[in-house]
Write a protein that holds these residues in place. Structure first.
Motif, short mmCIF file in Angstrom:
data_model
loop_
_atom_site.label_atom_id
_atom_site.label_comp_id
_atom_site.label_asym_id
_atom_site.label_seq_id
_atom_site.Cartn_x
_atom_site.Cartn_y
_atom_site.Cartn_z
N SER A 110 0.77 4.36 -5.47
CA SER A 110 0.15 5.66 -5.35
C SER A 110 -1.31 5.53 -5.78
CB SER A 110 0.88 6.69 -6.24
OG SER A 110 0.17 7.89 -6.23
N TRP A 111 -2.22 5.69 -4.84
CA TRP A 111 -3.63 5.50 -5.14
C TRP A 111 -4.23 6.74 -5.82
CZ3 TRP A 111 -5.35 0.76 -4.95
CH2 TRP A 111 -4.71 -0.15 -4.11
N ASP A 112 -3.48 7.82 -5.94
CA ASP A 112 -4.01 9.02 -6.59
C ASP A 112 -4.13 8.84 -8.10
OD1 ASP A 112 -3.99 10.22 -4.13
OD2 ASP A 112 -1.98 11.07 -4.38
N ASP A 113 -3.40 7.88 -8.65
CA ASP A 113 -3.42 7.68 -10.11
C ASP A 113 -4.69 6.97 -10.56
OD1 ASP A 113 -0.95 8.81 -10.04
OD2 ASP A 113 0.14 6.91 -10.12
N LYS A 130 0.83 -1.21 0.00
CA LYS A 130 0.00 0.00 0.00
C LYS A 130 0.86 1.25 0.00
CE LYS A 130 -4.20 -1.58 2.33
NZ LYS A 130 -4.98 -1.48 3.58
N SER A 131 1.96 1.22 0.71
CA SER A 131 2.82 2.41 0.76
C SER A 131 3.56 2.63 -0.56
CB SER A 131 3.82 2.29 1.92
OG SER A 131 4.72 1.23 1.69
N LYS A 132 3.80 1.55 -1.31
CA LYS A 132 4.51 1.68 -2.58
C LYS A 132 3.60 2.16 -3.70
CE LYS A 132 7.96 -1.88 -1.66
NZ LYS A 132 8.41 -3.23 -2.00
#
Length: 59
Positions: free
Chosen positions: A55-58, A51-53
């Motif tokens: 980027s959910w903004d994409d 999850k940290s790797k």
């Protein structure tokens, strides 16, 4: 009364075997439970790393 004594001895021996079986089985179950908890903790850690790797903004 004479007939009752051997039956009490047989029942006591059977009870001892049953108690030892239940005790050993519960030890095995506790060990397996601990292994599963460790595996779950490892999977949760890996999930947090992923999850940290990502980027959910994409999306």
């Amino acid at each position: 009364m004479v007939i009752l004594v051997p039956w009490i001895i047989i029942i006591a021996i059977a009870l001892m075997f049953w108690v030892s079986y239940v005790y050993s089985y519960s030890k095995i179950v506790r060990h397996e439970n601990l292994k599963l908890k460790n595996k779950l903790a490892h999977v949760e850690t890996e999930l947090e790393n992923l999850k940290s790797k990502v980027s959910w903004d994409d999306y």
